[in-house]
Scaffold this motif. Structure first.
Motif, PDB file in Angstrom:
ATOM      1  N   GLU A  33       1.404 -11.032  -3.790  1.00  0.00           N
ATOM      2  CA  GLU A  33       0.622  -9.959  -3.179  1.00  0.00           C
ATOM      3  C   GLU A  33       1.644  -9.072  -2.460  1.00  0.00           C
ATOM      4  O   GLU A  33       2.674  -9.553  -1.979  1.00  0.00           O
ATOM      5  N   PHE A  34       1.380  -7.770  -2.370  1.00  0.00           N
ATOM      6  CA  PHE A  34       2.330  -6.838  -1.762  1.00  0.00           C
ATOM      7  C   PHE A  34       1.582  -5.967  -0.772  1.00  0.00           C
ATOM      8  O   PHE A  34       0.590  -5.330  -1.121  1.00  0.00           O
ATOM      9  N   ILE A  35       2.034  -5.968   0.476  1.00  0.00           N
ATOM     10  CA  ILE A  35       1.439  -5.083   1.474  1.00  0.00           C
ATOM     11  C   ILE A  35       2.543  -4.256   2.121  1.00  0.00           C
ATOM     12  O   ILE A  35       3.698  -4.681   2.209  1.00  0.00           O
ATOM     13  N   SER A  36       2.164  -3.060   2.564  1.00  0.00           N
ATOM     14  CA  SER A  36       3.106  -2.158   3.217  1.00  0.00           C
ATOM     15  C   SER A  36       2.407  -1.541   4.433  1.00  0.00           C
ATOM     16  O   SER A  36       1.697  -0.544   4.310  1.00  0.00           O
ATOM     17  N   PRO A  37       2.591  -2.160   5.600  1.00  0.00           N
ATOM     18  CA  PRO A  37       1.927  -1.653   6.805  1.00  0.00           C
ATOM     19  C   PRO A  37       2.342  -0.219   7.128  1.00  0.00           C
ATOM     20  O   PRO A  37       3.469   0.190   6.843  1.00  0.00           O
TER      21      PRO A  37
END
Length: 167
Positions: A33-37
């Protein structure tokens, strides 16, 4: 998915810029999974570290922290607490005026750093100093601070980096 990459964008960048999109594609292909705050509300690196540490990252088997420039600093400082499986750092903003920390304890031995010889924001010597101290893998290439000219090479290295973290 129980593997996660958290990408931390740079000071004057956006959460889903070219680097984030390229790394997200690689991560998702590898089952992460990839998140970018979004840190655009503040250019204070310590505020950004606090935001990252406030995220609920429980329940993941593997966590990789990635970041560009100030985001690499944020990822590295937060790694002391998070203890990720890996750190993937792009033109890290280390040893610069205005940053609270100049000593790091990254919490992982799996560290890969990309930096440009033509970087006029963060001297390449700063990346070398960090990598020497932490025995990190360092790539210094003919590019500027943004490193967009070598993005395909960096994405391929990120793919290998994630593959090597697999059990």
């Amino acid at each position: 998915m129980n593997n996660l990459v958290v990408y931390n964008h740079g000071k004057d960048s956006i959460p889903w810029g070219e680097k984030a999109l390229a790394l997200a594609e690689v991560a998702e292909d590898r089952g992460f999974e990839f998140i970018s705050p979004d840190y655009q509300a503040s250019n204070d690196p310590e505020w950004r570290v606090d935001r990252l540490l406030a995220m609920d990252l429980h329940g993941y088997e593997r966590i990789v922290l990635a970041g560009s420039s100030m985001g690499a600093y944020v990822a590295t400082v937060a790694a002391e607490t998070i203890k990720p499986h890996g750190l993937f750092l792009i033109a890290p903003a280390f040893y610069l005026p205005g940053y609270a920390r100049d000593r790091f304890a990254p919490g992982t031995e799996n560290i890969e750093v990309f930096h440009g010889w033509q970087d006029d924001v963060v001297p390449p010597e700063n990346a070398w100093r960090f990598c020497r101290e932490h025995r990190a893998r360092l790539h210094v290439l003919d590019s500027d601070h943004r490193l967009l000219s070598i993005l395909p090479l960096m994405a391929a290295a990120f793919d290998r980096f994630l593959r090597e973290l697999a059990p």
